[in-house]
Design a protein around this motif. Structure first.
Motif, PDB file in Angstrom:
ATOM      1  N   TYR A 181      25.065  74.002   6.669  1.00 43.78           N
ATOM      2  CA  TYR A 181      24.701  74.574   7.973  1.00 43.78           C
ATOM      3  C   TYR A 181      23.382  75.346   7.871  1.00 43.78           C
ATOM      4  N   GLU A 182      23.261  76.192   6.850  1.00 40.92           N
ATOM      5  CA  GLU A 182      22.028  76.972   6.677  1.00 40.92           C
ATOM      6  C   GLU A 182      20.825  76.065   6.449  1.00 40.92           C
ATOM      7  N   GLU A 183      21.027  74.998   5.706  1.00 41.41           N
ATOM      8  CA  GLU A 183      19.938  74.033   5.470  1.00 41.41           C
ATOM      9  C   GLU A 183      19.507  73.366   6.765  1.00 41.41           C
ATOM     10  N   LEU A 184      20.476  73.013   7.609  1.00 40.58           N
ATOM     11  CA  LEU A 184      20.145  72.396   8.905  1.00 40.58           C
ATOM     12  C   LEU A 184      19.422  73.380   9.824  1.00 40.58           C
ATOM     13  N   VAL A 185      19.833  74.641   9.806  1.00 38.63           N
ATOM     14  CA  VAL A 185      19.178  75.653  10.640  1.00 38.63           C
ATOM     15  C   VAL A 185      17.727  75.818  10.215  1.00 38.63           C
ATOM     16  N   VAL A 186      17.484  75.921   8.905  1.00 39.29           N
ATOM     17  CA  VAL A 186      16.113  76.065   8.405  1.00 39.29           C
ATOM     18  C   VAL A 186      15.279  74.844   8.773  1.00 39.29           C
ATOM     19  N   GLY A 192      10.884  73.211  14.883  1.00 40.50           N
ATOM     20  CA  GLY A 192      10.747  73.796  16.211  1.00 40.50           C
ATOM     21  C   GLY A 192      11.774  73.288  17.204  1.00 40.50           C
ATOM     22  N   ARG A 193      12.931  72.795  16.707  1.00 40.44           N
ATOM     23  CA  ARG A 193      13.958  72.245  17.588  1.00 40.44           C
ATOM     24  C   ARG A 193      15.128  73.204  17.793  1.00 40.44           C
ATOM     25  N   PHE A 194      14.964  74.458  17.425  1.00 34.29           N
ATOM     26  CA  PHE A 194      16.111  75.380  17.507  1.00 34.29           C
ATOM     27  C   PHE A 194      15.796  76.530  18.394  1.00 34.29           C
TER      28      PHE A 194
END
Length: 194
Positions: A181-186, A192-194
């Protein structure tokens, strides 16, 4: 029916091998499923966290000074997993090994004229024993280990939906695979998709 299932297993294995060898996503998945040193420490930490022995000792006041200085040994939280935890990696390797054993021994049991020309009778009997015990082991592994982890585990009960649509809920991803999850958030922040 047994031989039709055997042909299906062989065809599925060939497809799986091709997918893992010749697609980028397959290779990435295969690499992610390979055990690392961290999996050994994760298994150790998970076992001790679930056992809760050191936390119990600490609450009783035994060796309190040691545990105050070395908080790691209290195992206060379960290990944090990435895309696959050590259980999933072990299951995958067991599946690969078991499939290989079933195909090789099953081939010689099916082509028994060829097997009798190549091997003595006692080797053929060993093939039969290995094939039947591997089938029992695979059955028990699926019924006990896999059924619990995918369907009956309180964290995913009544079942993990990943096997149906290949998707995991955000809650399950955050709780069961926090490093992923943390890897996907980073990654999304960088894109710039978050």
């Amino acid at each position: 029916m047994h031989r039709v299932a055997a042909v299906g297993l062989i065809a599925l294995s060939i497809f799986h091998f091709g997918y893992m060898a010749f697609t980028r996503r397959g290779r990435e998945t295969f690499i992610a499923l390979m055990p690392e040193i961290r999996d050994i420490t994760d298994a150790f930490e998970s076992f001790n966290y679930n056992l809760g022995f050191t936390r119990w000792i600490y609450r009783k006041g035994i060796r309190k000074d040691f545990f105050d200085a070395h908080q790691y040994w209290l195992f206060l939280e379960p290990p944090r997993y990435g895309r696959y935890n050590f259980i999933e990696k072990f299951e995958y390797l067991a599946l690969i090994w078991g499939t290989f054993v079933m195909i090789v021994t099953g081939f010689f049991l099916w082509a028994n004229n060829l097997a009798f020309r190549i091997f003595p009778l006692w080797i053929f009997d060993i093939f039969r024993i290995i094939h039947s015990y591997e089938a029992v082991l695979a059955f028990l592994s699926i019924i006990i280990w896999h059924l619990y982890n995918v369907h009956l585990n309180p964290e995913v009960f009544p079942m993990s939906r990943v096997w149906i649509d290949g998707k995991i809920t955000g809650h399950e991803l955050r709780t069961l695979h926090p490093l992923e999850y943390e890897e996907l958030v980073v990654k999304r922040l960088d894109d710039g998709r978050f």
